[in-house]
Design a protein around this motif. Structure first.
Motif, PDB file in Angstrom:
ATOM      1  N   LEU A  34       0.833  -1.209   0.000  1.00 54.61           N
ATOM      2  CA  LEU A  34       0.000   0.000   0.000  1.00 54.61           C
ATOM      3  C   LEU A  34       0.866   1.257   0.000  1.00 54.61           C
ATOM      4  CD1 LEU A  34      -2.730  -1.157   2.525  1.00 54.61           C
ATOM      5  CD2 LEU A  34      -3.143  -0.552   0.156  1.00 54.61           C
ATOM      6  N   ASP A  35       1.939   1.227   0.805  1.00 50.68           N
ATOM      7  CA  ASP A  35       2.833   2.386   0.858  1.00 50.68           C
ATOM      8  C   ASP A  35       3.442   2.676  -0.504  1.00 50.68           C
ATOM      9  OD1 ASP A  35       2.412   2.841   3.489  1.00 50.68           O
ATOM     10  OD2 ASP A  35       4.192   1.793   4.198  1.00 50.68           O
ATOM     11  N   ASN A  37       2.179   1.873  -3.428  1.00 56.57           N
ATOM     12  CA  ASN A  37       1.228   2.012  -4.520  1.00 56.57           C
ATOM     13  C   ASN A  37       1.481   3.350  -5.219  1.00 56.57           C
ATOM     14  OD1 ASN A  37      -1.229   2.701  -5.999  1.00 56.57           O
ATOM     15  ND2 ASN A  37      -2.129   0.953  -4.946  1.00 56.57           N
ATOM     16  N   ALA A  39      -0.322   5.286  -6.680  1.00 58.22           N
ATOM     17  CA  ALA A  39      -1.359   6.306  -6.470  1.00 58.22           C
ATOM     18  C   ALA A  39      -1.274   6.923  -5.075  1.00 58.22           C
ATOM     19  CB  ALA A  39      -2.736   5.701  -6.685  1.00 58.22           C
ATOM     20  N   ASN A  40      -0.443   6.363  -4.223  1.00 58.90           N
ATOM     21  CA  ASN A  40      -0.306   6.877  -2.857  1.00 58.90           C
ATOM     22  C   ASN A  40       0.642   8.067  -2.868  1.00 58.90           C
ATOM     23  OD1 ASN A  40      -0.039   7.273  -0.130  1.00 58.90           O
ATOM     24  ND2 ASN A  40       0.147   5.097   0.354  1.00 58.90           N
ATOM     25  N   ARG A  41       0.119   9.227  -2.494  1.00 55.59           N
ATOM     26  CA  ARG A  41       0.917  10.457  -2.596  1.00 55.59           C
ATOM     27  C   ARG A  41       1.959  10.581  -1.492  1.00 55.59           C
ATOM     28  NH1 ARG A  41       1.010  14.576  -6.213  1.00 55.59           N
ATOM     29  NH2 ARG A  41       0.345  16.232  -4.815  1.00 55.59           N
TER      30      ARG A  41
END
Lengths: 485, 459
Positions: A34-35, A37, A39-41
């Motif tokens: 998740l970190d 990803n 798309a993760n700003r």
């Protein structure tokens, strides 16, 4: 009722356990994916949350950072951006990074594990260090001399220190201000689109990313091959070459622009730039011999990095003899970057030893402690020392008595070679003016600098575009700057 | 065995009231909240917020007033309930204040503080005025009627963010459905306490399930229709789930009939499936739950749920620290429905677990009061109120963490939302009241533990 209350409580306990397990799944097990990803700003925000490290030229930083107060906090700024753009590249929040900004990004952005006081420090504390600095090998006076010499014409200059491989100047014009690409938003995208749409290709780093037909400057390489292969044993002896020269296996004749090339010696052929002699010598060395020789200078190397990648300079490995003849005078499919031709001059000047060119001298922490020191390394032995000595004399002769007189500096040993490369279908394209040279101060054991200059001057007529006329004065001022301390 | 035990009656048995413990825990709760407030200021601006003393004094005063109300009017109440509520409320204010710093134009913390004050005022009012919870039993049908009105009214108001659960009058807005929860719990408790034997022991047996007779089937069908109606007309899946879950739990506790649970779950599943498939608003939530990253793959950037998951992941084990996360990226509803993501990111799995355990403790104390009470109404009321808290936490926490489809609902005490915080304070007040009743020494209890001398004589 008590039994049922207990069972209902057990149900709620199950729900609690489900929540806790799910929390552990997201926050621990799946956290990495998740970190990371795209798309993760958060990674982007963290990256711009501290001032970026600086790039130093001659002990002074040519970059900076400004606090914008936006979500992506720090933006890159450049002092004299267009001058140093071919060195620094840009660091944009929108378009990523190039050149040193890209190659040394981990140091500049502070994520490099070597910046941390202890191994694994960043990983354990989940922090990043202040951005480190990058100290370049560029010499400010030379960079300016080259930039001003080109004067906005399309062209490039590459200068190296022959004994170490340090890149002393790397200029490409017309240039651009990388600071205009730093941030985000419409002004940045507009600038980006305008720069990309511009016909003069300001973002192209011509010194290392553009290849040109090297024209007559390539004759130095052919001469080295001929001498090393002992096709020519005495540079001053006549070669048995007719003028004009009929390309082997064809009825096409190769003319000379110079006079007096009929059966000219190698030295004479270099001084006045005889196509016929050099084409014939290339054929006599043979395809395999020529390919071996040019590759020792760095041609056909796709992996050369300074630390940014350098475009491959080409010399075909499969050719007929007539193609080989043309290739040997820097035509046909032979192409070279300005840096590649600077390396050719440097190999001659340095007694045949070609040092690996490099642009980053060392990287330091923000406080100045050295993180990584790049030493000079030998790239190839490009030719025998004897061959190098002979070529040095020939190149000095070019400047003192031949086509390169515009590069002469009083009291300094200067060797050079001009080139005028015609290209396009039936040579209809605009010719490029080339000049490669080196200079050695009197009393110095080592040559100070080797330079390659290319000017693609669209406005000038063909007669004016000659290496000696357009390019040599630029090389002269760059060399003068190198010698001037 | 001698007669000494009978001859020397024990000194007056004084049941511990534990009010001192409550006060100490309250001080702890206020200090933790003030510390969090200061930590946010230090992390964001490098300085303790100037009004930290005022904030601490305000919260402390509220806690003290609530404590005094409990001390004088419900002296035997469970000492954990009030401190947990204060701590959660204080933590919620810290989180909202922290998010306010990212949105200078939209300040929610001051409003939330006013609502919290109102909540505590109502808490005190309930504790002071309601001397015995059994009074509520008399108003069962008035409660359900009011609840129905409260739930129907928002249908006539425009939908806000896809759900028709708001009443807006001027700049003032609240969710009447929040208050309806308490009223429904009161009604369920009263109805089930009165009818539980009829419900439990009559009816037909089909296969292994004891099914109720048609006469008593009425209310459960009515409730089922009510929750589906809420779902369809108000597009509020969360409240619907909560009402239904609450009813099923209370029904089971009252009757012990697993058959009811089976019927209830079946009906709920059918309802949820139908609505989830055909109602676009709910359908999109289900799609989002099945694939939170679909919008990223479609090139539209991360959706709310994906952003929420990113926030939780960024917290990791120990969290980024108060004020140092980026949960504001969630955007809309970051302070209300998604407040838990901020807790997850900045306090980490450790802090999040602590928050969950606080809720669990609150619910457990409610259940404990239910176990200790003697009257069925009180028992069912305690279980019902505690279950409301538990189900809310599960529905919204599971929703923002991708465990179940996301439904709009406020995290009790933590989330921004005036109606919610006021309602939760009333729930805690009622739990205080029933726990006081449960732990109060009963008249005639003095004989406990003494073997009657007559029994020995007969032997």
């Amino acid at each position: 009722m008590i039994r049922y209350i207990r069972r209902a409580a057990a149900l709620l306990l199950v729900l609690l356990v489900a929540l806790l397990l799910n929390a552990a799944r997201i926050q621990v097990l799946d956290a990495d994916s998740l970190d990371n990803n795209p798309a993760n700003r958060r990674l982007t925000i963290a990256r711009y949350d501290q001032p970026r490290g600086n790039i130093l030229v001659g002990g002074r930083s040519v970059t900076g950072s400004k606090n914008t107060g936006e979500q992506l906090k720090y933006e890159r700024t450049y002092r004299n951006g267009p001058l140093y753009a071919p060195v620094t590249g840009y660091a944009s929040q929108t378009y990523g990074t190039t050149l040193i900004e890209n190659a040394e990004d981990s140091v500049l952005s502070g994520t490099d594990s070597m910046l941390a006081p202890f191994p694994l420090w960043n990983e354990i504390t989940r922090s990043q260090q202040p951005g480190g600095n990058v100290v370049t090998t560029v010499k400010d006076s030379m960079q300016r001399a080259a930039y001003e010499g080109l004067g906005g014409r399309r062209g490039a200059v590459a200068a190296v220190e022959p004994s170490t491989g340090k890149i002393l100047a790397l200029v490409s014009t017309p240039s651009y201000d990388p600071g205009r690409l730093s941030g985000t938003g419409p002004s940045v995208t507009d600038a980006w689109e305008r720069l990309n749409a511009s016909k003069s290709l300001p973002m192209l780093n011509r010194a290392i990313r553009q290849t040109y037909p090297p024209g007559s400057t390539f004759k130095v390489v052919t001469a080295a091959a001929a001498l090393d292969a002992e096709v020519v044993t005495d540079p001053d002896a006549d070669t048995d070459t007719p003028s004009p020269y009929v390309l082997p296996g064809t009825s096409t004749t190769l003319p000379n622009e110079a006079r007096g090339c009929e059966e000219a010696s190698l030295a004479e052929a270099i001084r006045v730039s005889c196509n016929t002699v050099m084409a014939d010598l290339g054929v006599r060395v043979g395809l395999k011999g020529m390919v071996d020789a040019v590759q020792k200078f760095g041609f056909n190397d796709t992996g050369l990095r300074i630390p940014s990648g350098v475009a491959k300079s080409n010399f075909d490995t499969e050719m007929t003899d007539d193609q080989l003849a043309l290739s040997s005078i820097g035509q046909f499919d032979t192409t070279a970057t300005p840096l590649q031709m600077a390396m050719v001059a440097s190999a001659v000047a340095n007694g045949g030893d070609l040092m690996r060119p490099y642009l980053v001298d060392r990287t330091t922490t923000r406080g100045g402690t050295t993180v990584h020191q790049k030493g000079s390394r030998t790239y190839h032995r490009a030719m025998n020392p004897r061959t190098a000595m002979q070529l040095r004399d020939m190149m000095v002769d070019v400047v003192e008595n031949g086509t390169g007189s515009n590069a002469a500096i009083d009291g300094v040993t200067v060797g050079g070679k001009t080139g005028t490369a015609q290209h396009g279908i039936d040579n209809s394209g605009r010719p490029y003016a080339w000049f490669i040279s080196w200079a050695q101060a009197p009393g110095s054991a080592q040559p100070a600098v080797a330079v390659a200059v290319v000017v693609e001057d669209a406005a000038a007529n063909r007669a004016d575009i000659s290496g000696g006329g357009s390019a040599a004065p630029i090389a002269r001022s760059v060399m003068a700057a190198a010698l001037g301390g | 065995m001698t007669a000494t035990t009978a001859d020397a009656p024990p000194p007056d048995l004084r049941l511990p009231k534990r009010r001192g413990v409550e006060l100490l825990l309250l001080i702890g709760a206020v200090l933790i909240s003030v510390y969090g407030y200061a930590a946010v200021g230090l992390a964001k601006n490098g300085a303790v917020p100037p009004d930290v003393a005022g904030y601490g004094a305000g919260l402390g005063l509220l806690a003290l007033l609530a404590h005094l109300a409990v001390r004088f009017r419900a002296p035997y109440a469970d000492p954990l309930l009030l401190p947990i509520a204060v701590l959660l409320n204080g933590l919620g204010l810290v989180l909202i204040y922290r998010l306010d710093l990212e949105t200078p134009k939209d300040q929610a913390a001051p409003t939330q503080l006013i609502w919290s004050t109102l909540g505590v005022a109502l808490f005190i009012a309930v504790v002071v005025l309601l001397r015995d919870h059994r009074v509520l039993q008399r108003y069962a049908y008035l409660s359900v009627a009011t609840a129905l009105v409260l739930m129907i009214v928002p249908i006539f108001f425009p939908a806000v963010n896809g759900a028709k659960i708001w009443i807006r009058v001027g700049g003032f807005s609240f969710q009447p459905g929040e208050f309806a929860k308490i009223l429904l719990a009161v009604f369920f408790a009263a109805y089930l306490a009165a009818n539980r034997n009829a419900l439990a022991y009559t009816g037909r047996r089909i296969w292994r399930l004891q099914l109720p007779t048609g006469r008593v089937l009425g209310p459960i069908v009515a409730i089922w229709l009510l929750s589906v109606g809420v779902l369809v007309l108000e597009r509020d899946l969360g409240t619907s789930l909560l009402f239904f879950g609450l009813f099923v739990i209370m029904l089971y506790v009252a009757t012990g009939r697993t058959g009811w649970i089976a019927v209830g779950l079946l009906l709920a599943a059918v309802g949820a499936f139908v609505v989830g498939s055909f109602e676009p608003h709910v359908h999109s939530r289900v799609q989002d739950w099945l694939d939170p990253f679909a919008s990223i793959d479609a090139g539209q950037g991360p959706g709310q749920l994906a952003q929420s998951l990113f926030a939780f992941a960024a917290g990791g084990m120990l969290g980024a620290g108060l004020g140092l996360g980026h949960s504001i990226l969630i955007g809309f509803a970051a302070k209300s429905d998604f407040i838990l993501a901020t807790a997850g990111e900045e306090l980490g799995l450790t802090g999040l677990t602590a928050v969950f355990l606080l809720y669990a403790l609150l619910v457990a104390r409610g259940y404990r009061a239910g176990l200790a009470l003697r009257d069925p109404f009180g028992r069912l009321l305690a279980i019902g109120l505690a279950s409301i808290l538990a189900l809310q936490v599960f529905v919204i926490a599971g929703g923002v963490m991708g465990l179940i489809p996301l439904t709009g609902m406020a995290m009790p005490f933590l989330a921004q939302g005036g109606s919610s915080v006021v309602t939760n304070w009333i729930i805690v007040a009622l739990l205080i009241r029933v726990s006081d009743q449960a732990r109060r020494p009963q008249p005639g209890q003095v004989e406990t533990g003494i073997i009657a001398p007559i029994a020995r004589d007969e032997r």
